[in-house]
Design a protein around this motif. Sequence first.
Motif, short mmCIF file in Angstrom:
data_model
loop_
_atom_site.label_atom_id
_atom_site.label_comp_id
_atom_site.label_asym_id
_atom_site.label_seq_id
_atom_site.Cartn_x
_atom_site.Cartn_y
_atom_site.Cartn_z
N ALA A 14 0.84 -1.19 0.00
CA ALA A 14 0.00 0.00 0.00
C ALA A 14 0.88 1.24 0.00
O ALA A 14 1.89 1.31 0.70
CB ALA A 14 -0.92 -0.01 1.21
N GLY A 15 0.49 2.21 -0.83
CA GLY A 15 1.27 3.42 -0.99
C GLY A 15 2.27 3.36 -2.13
O GLY A 15 2.84 4.39 -2.51
N GLY A 16 2.46 2.17 -2.66
CA GLY A 16 3.41 2.00 -3.75
C GLY A 16 2.84 2.35 -5.11
O GLY A 16 1.69 2.81 -5.22
N SER A 17 3.65 2.11 -6.14
CA SER A 17 3.28 2.47 -7.50
C SER A 17 3.54 1.32 -8.46
O SER A 17 4.44 0.50 -8.23
CB SER A 17 4.09 3.69 -7.97
OG SER A 17 3.84 4.82 -7.18
N SER A 84 0.11 5.73 -5.16
CA SER A 84 -0.62 5.67 -3.89
C SER A 84 -1.61 4.51 -3.87
O SER A 84 -2.79 4.68 -3.51
CB SER A 84 -1.35 7.01 -3.63
OG SER A 84 -0.45 8.08 -3.62
N LEU A 85 -1.14 3.37 -4.25
CA LEU A 85 -2.01 2.21 -4.37
C LEU A 85 -2.58 1.79 -3.02
O LEU A 85 -1.91 1.92 -1.98
CB LEU A 85 -1.28 1.05 -5.03
CG LEU A 85 -1.14 1.18 -6.54
CD1 LEU A 85 -0.02 0.31 -7.07
CD2 LEU A 85 -2.45 0.84 -7.23
N ARG A 86 -3.81 1.29 -3.05
CA ARG A 86 -4.53 0.88 -1.86
C ARG A 86 -4.92 -0.60 -2.00
O ARG A 86 -5.06 -1.09 -3.13
CB ARG A 86 -5.80 1.72 -1.71
CG ARG A 86 -5.57 3.21 -1.67
CD ARG A 86 -6.88 3.96 -1.83
NE ARG A 86 -6.68 5.41 -1.80
CZ ARG A 86 -7.63 6.30 -2.13
NH1 ARG A 86 -8.83 5.88 -2.50
NH2 ARG A 86 -7.36 7.58 -2.07
N PRO A 87 -5.14 -1.28 -0.89
CA PRO A 87 -5.58 -2.68 -0.99
C PRO A 87 -6.83 -2.85 -1.84
O PRO A 87 -6.97 -3.85 -2.54
CB PRO A 87 -5.83 -3.06 0.47
CG PRO A 87 -4.87 -2.21 1.24
CD PRO A 87 -4.83 -0.90 0.50
N GLU A 88 -7.72 -1.87 -1.81
CA GLU A 88 -8.95 -1.98 -2.60
C GLU A 88 -8.71 -1.83 -4.11
O GLU A 88 -9.64 -2.02 -4.90
CB GLU A 88 -9.99 -0.95 -2.14
CG GLU A 88 -9.51 0.48 -2.10
CD GLU A 88 -9.03 0.91 -0.73
OE1 GLU A 88 -8.38 0.09 -0.03
OE2 GLU A 88 -9.29 2.08 -0.37
N ASP A 89 -7.49 -1.50 -4.51
CA ASP A 89 -7.16 -1.47 -5.94
C ASP A 89 -6.81 -2.86 -6.46
O ASP A 89 -6.60 -3.04 -7.67
CB ASP A 89 -5.96 -0.54 -6.20
CG ASP A 89 -6.28 0.92 -5.90
OD1 ASP A 89 -5.42 1.60 -5.31
OD2 ASP A 89 -7.39 1.37 -6.24
N THR A 109 -4.02 -8.44 -16.40
CA THR A 109 -2.81 -8.55 -15.58
C THR A 109 -3.20 -8.32 -14.13
O THR A 109 -3.97 -7.41 -13.82
CB THR A 109 -1.72 -7.56 -16.05
OG1 THR A 109 -0.52 -7.79 -15.31
CG2 THR A 109 -2.14 -6.11 -15.87
N GLN A 110 -2.69 -9.16 -13.25
CA GLN A 110 -3.07 -9.10 -11.84
C GLN A 110 -2.29 -8.01 -11.11
O GLN A 110 -1.06 -7.94 -11.22
CB GLN A 110 -2.80 -10.45 -11.17
CG GLN A 110 -3.08 -10.48 -9.68
CD GLN A 110 -4.56 -10.41 -9.35
OE1 GLN A 110 -5.37 -11.12 -9.95
NE2 GLN A 110 -4.93 -9.56 -8.40
N VAL A 111 -3.02 -7.21 -10.36
CA VAL A 111 -2.42 -6.23 -9.45
C VAL A 111 -2.89 -6.56 -8.05
O VAL A 111 -4.10 -6.65 -7.79
CB VAL A 111 -2.85 -4.79 -9.83
CG1 VAL A 111 -2.38 -3.81 -8.76
CG2 VAL A 111 -2.28 -4.41 -11.19
#
Length: 115
Positions: A14-17, A84-89, A109-111
């Motif tokens: 989380a928070g990454g890009s 700013s990725l979140r678990p819900e993404d 593609t899996q994120v």
Amino acid sequence: QVHLVESGGGLVRAGGSLTLSCAASEGTITEATMGWYRQAPGKQRDLVARIARGSGTDYVDSVKGRFTISRDNAKNTVYLQMNSLRPEDTAVYYCHYHLGIYDFWGQGTQVTVSS
């Protein structure tokens, strides 16, 4: 038939890009509206962002200010920069091509975003 291949997915905290790419072949994306959709387990596939032929963009509210869609017609490629990725993404992300009566999808593609 336009063939779309996504890449760039993976596991991030989380928070990454991450930056997703969608490379098209067997056709050109120049005149098409290109989009990124995502589908989480047990949910429907929803639009994340799209970019029109003239590079106008639309985003779902939940990603505004965090994600950026762009296109490089010379490379026949569309990108999705995700910050700013979140678990819900967390989802499978699909590239989409739309032009007139034609719609094509990539394989996805899996994120995965860990908390």
